[in-house]
Design a protein around this motif. Structure first.
Motif, PDB file in Angstrom:
ATOM      1  N   GLY A 126       0.826  -1.202   0.000  1.00 10.82           N
ATOM      2  CA  GLY A 126       0.000   0.000   0.000  1.00 10.82           C
ATOM      3  C   GLY A 126       0.861   1.252   0.000  1.00 10.82           C
ATOM      4  O   GLY A 126       2.025   1.230   0.422  1.00 10.82           O
ATOM      5  N   THR A 127       0.276   2.340  -0.460  1.00  5.35           N
ATOM      6  CA  THR A 127       0.928   3.648  -0.474  1.00  5.35           C
ATOM      7  C   THR A 127      -0.137   4.718  -0.215  1.00  5.35           C
ATOM      8  O   THR A 127      -1.336   4.451  -0.365  1.00  5.35           O
ATOM      9  N   VAL A 128       0.330   5.884   0.125  1.00  5.63           N
ATOM     10  CA  VAL A 128      -0.558   7.050   0.064  1.00  5.63           C
ATOM     11  C   VAL A 128       0.310   8.226  -0.372  1.00  5.63           C
ATOM     12  O   VAL A 128       1.430   8.393   0.108  1.00  5.63           O
ATOM     13  N   VAL A 129      -0.186   8.990  -1.307  1.00  8.77           N
ATOM     14  CA  VAL A 129       0.543  10.190  -1.745  1.00  8.77           C
ATOM     15  C   VAL A 129       0.339  11.264  -0.679  1.00  8.77           C
ATOM     16  O   VAL A 129      -0.800  11.578  -0.335  1.00  8.77           O
ATOM     17  N   VAL A 130       1.428  11.793  -0.152  1.00 10.06           N
ATOM     18  CA  VAL A 130       1.330  12.864   0.846  1.00 10.06           C
ATOM     19  C   VAL A 130       1.904  14.144   0.229  1.00 10.06           C
ATOM     20  O   VAL A 130       3.093  14.209  -0.094  1.00 10.06           O
ATOM     21  N   GLY A 131       1.022  15.114   0.053  1.00 10.24           N
ATOM     22  CA  GLY A 131       1.450  16.368  -0.568  1.00 10.24           C
ATOM     23  C   GLY A 131       1.349  17.568   0.353  1.00 10.24           C
ATOM     24  O   GLY A 131       1.936  18.617   0.080  1.00 10.24           O
ATOM     25  N   LEU A 132       0.598  17.384   1.465  1.00 10.57           N
ATOM     26  CA  LEU A 132       0.343  18.532   2.353  1.00 10.57           C
ATOM     27  C   LEU A 132       1.341  18.546   3.512  1.00 10.57           C
ATOM     28  O   LEU A 132       1.117  17.944   4.563  1.00 10.57           O
ATOM     29  N   PHE A 133       2.491  19.166   3.255  1.00 12.87           N
ATOM     30  CA  PHE A 133       3.535  19.300   4.291  1.00 12.87           C
ATOM     31  C   PHE A 133       4.397  20.508   3.934  1.00 12.87           C
ATOM     32  O   PHE A 133       4.226  21.101   2.858  1.00 12.87           O
ATOM     33  N   ASP A 134       5.304  20.838   4.843  1.00 11.72           N
ATOM     34  CA  ASP A 134       6.190  21.982   4.597  1.00 11.72           C
ATOM     35  C   ASP A 134       7.360  21.505   3.720  1.00 11.72           C
ATOM     36  O   ASP A 134       8.313  20.875   4.215  1.00 11.72           O
ATOM     37  N   HIS A 135       7.269  21.822   2.441  1.00 11.60           N
ATOM     38  CA  HIS A 135       8.239  21.288   1.478  1.00 11.60           C
ATOM     39  C   HIS A 135       9.656  21.818   1.726  1.00 11.60           C
ATOM     40  O   HIS A 135      10.629  21.104   1.481  1.00 11.60           O
ATOM     41  N   ASP A 136       9.758  23.045   2.213  1.00  9.67           N
ATOM     42  CA  ASP A 136      11.093  23.605   2.463  1.00  9.67           C
ATOM     43  C   ASP A 136      11.774  22.904   3.639  1.00  9.67           C
ATOM     44  O   ASP A 136      12.967  22.582   3.585  1.00  9.67           O
ATOM     45  N   LYS A 137      10.982  22.658   4.701  1.00 10.94           N
ATOM     46  CA  LYS A 137      11.553  21.955   5.868  1.00 10.94           C
ATOM     47  C   LYS A 137      11.981  20.544   5.468  1.00 10.94           C
ATOM     48  O   LYS A 137      13.046  20.074   5.856  1.00 10.94           O
ATOM     49  N   ALA A 138      11.151  19.879   4.686  1.00 17.15           N
ATOM     50  CA  ALA A 138      11.477  18.505   4.248  1.00 17.15           C
ATOM     51  C   ALA A 138      12.761  18.513   3.409  1.00 17.15           C
ATOM     52  O   ALA A 138      13.608  17.623   3.526  1.00 17.15           O
ATOM     53  N   ARG A 139      12.911  19.528   2.606  1.00 18.84           N
ATOM     54  CA  ARG A 139      14.102  19.665   1.745  1.00 18.84           C
ATOM     55  C   ARG A 139      15.367  19.771   2.589  1.00 18.84           C
ATOM     56  O   ARG A 139      16.394  19.165   2.292  1.00 18.84           O
TER      57      ARG A 139
END
Ligand code: FMN
Length: 180
Positions: A126-139
């Motif tokens: 299984g997977t789930v696409v996760v798009g709602l997060f702080d992209h800069d912090k993740a980077r």
């Protein structure tokens, strides 16, 4: 054909995972699905980070927007994939944008992500696409270099619970003949 439709229709977003490892062979297969995805002029602008360490997953979990239903999944899945994209390549020719939409990296990453999710489903994962997060912090957490962005996080593992499919629009509601 019937089998392909079964995979497309049967794939669900999975937010609860069993405590069971994903094998290196399974991981290679889902990455192969990314490798063979189409992209603008075959730019293949994706980079995939495979995360297994709990500390990294936890740091990424903290970048999710409050109340994101995938919050537990990011930590609980045995593997977390970060789908990253190279900027200024897809949709560009000689460093110039070629269409009004500019950079097509999100489009290419979307296709690659769907290829991965369908392949995972075919493997029983299984997977789930996760798009709602702080992209800069993740980077920053993932030490992604300049010129690249983290687009989506994908927990990957054996589903512990499947939910029923959310309702889809009728085909006729989104299909137009000859004109919009
Ligand atoms: C680009 C994109 C971003 C998404 N972001 C999130 C997210 O941040 N958290 C979450 O729980 N689900 C997220 N989803 C999953 C959708 O909610 C899910 O695909 C949709 O409700 C349809 O359900 P299904 O995947 O089971 O068919 C995202 C899906 C896509 C395609």
């Amino acid at each position: 054909m019937a089998e392909l439709m079964q995979v497309i229709k049967g794939r669900r977003s999975i937010r609860k995972y069993e405590d069971r490892e994903v094998t290196p062979e399974q991981l290679t297969t889902v990455l192969e699905a990314v490798q063979w995805s189409p992209s603008w002029a075959n730019t293949q602008c994706w980079e995939v980070i495979v995360i297994r360490e709990a500390a990294t997953k936890q740091a990424l979990q903290e970048t999710l927007a409050k109340g994101n239903p995938a919050t537990k999944a990011v930590l609980d899945a045995p593997v977390l994939l970060a789908m990253c994209g190279k900027l200024k390549s897809s949709g560009y020719y000689k460093d110039q944008v070629t269409t009004k939409f500019g950079d097509w990296f999100l489009f290419d990453l979307g296709i690659a992500t769907q290829s991965l999710c369908l392949t995972a489903h075919e493997l029983g994962l299984g997977t789930v696409v996760v798009g709602l997060f702080d992209h800069d912090k993740a980077r920053t957490i993932l030490k992604v270099p300049d010129g690249y962005e983290v687009v989506a996080l994908l927990p990957l593992g054996y589903p512990a619970k499947e939910s029923s499919p959310p309702k889809r629009r009728e085909i006729g509601e989104s299909t137009h003949q000859e004109h919009f």
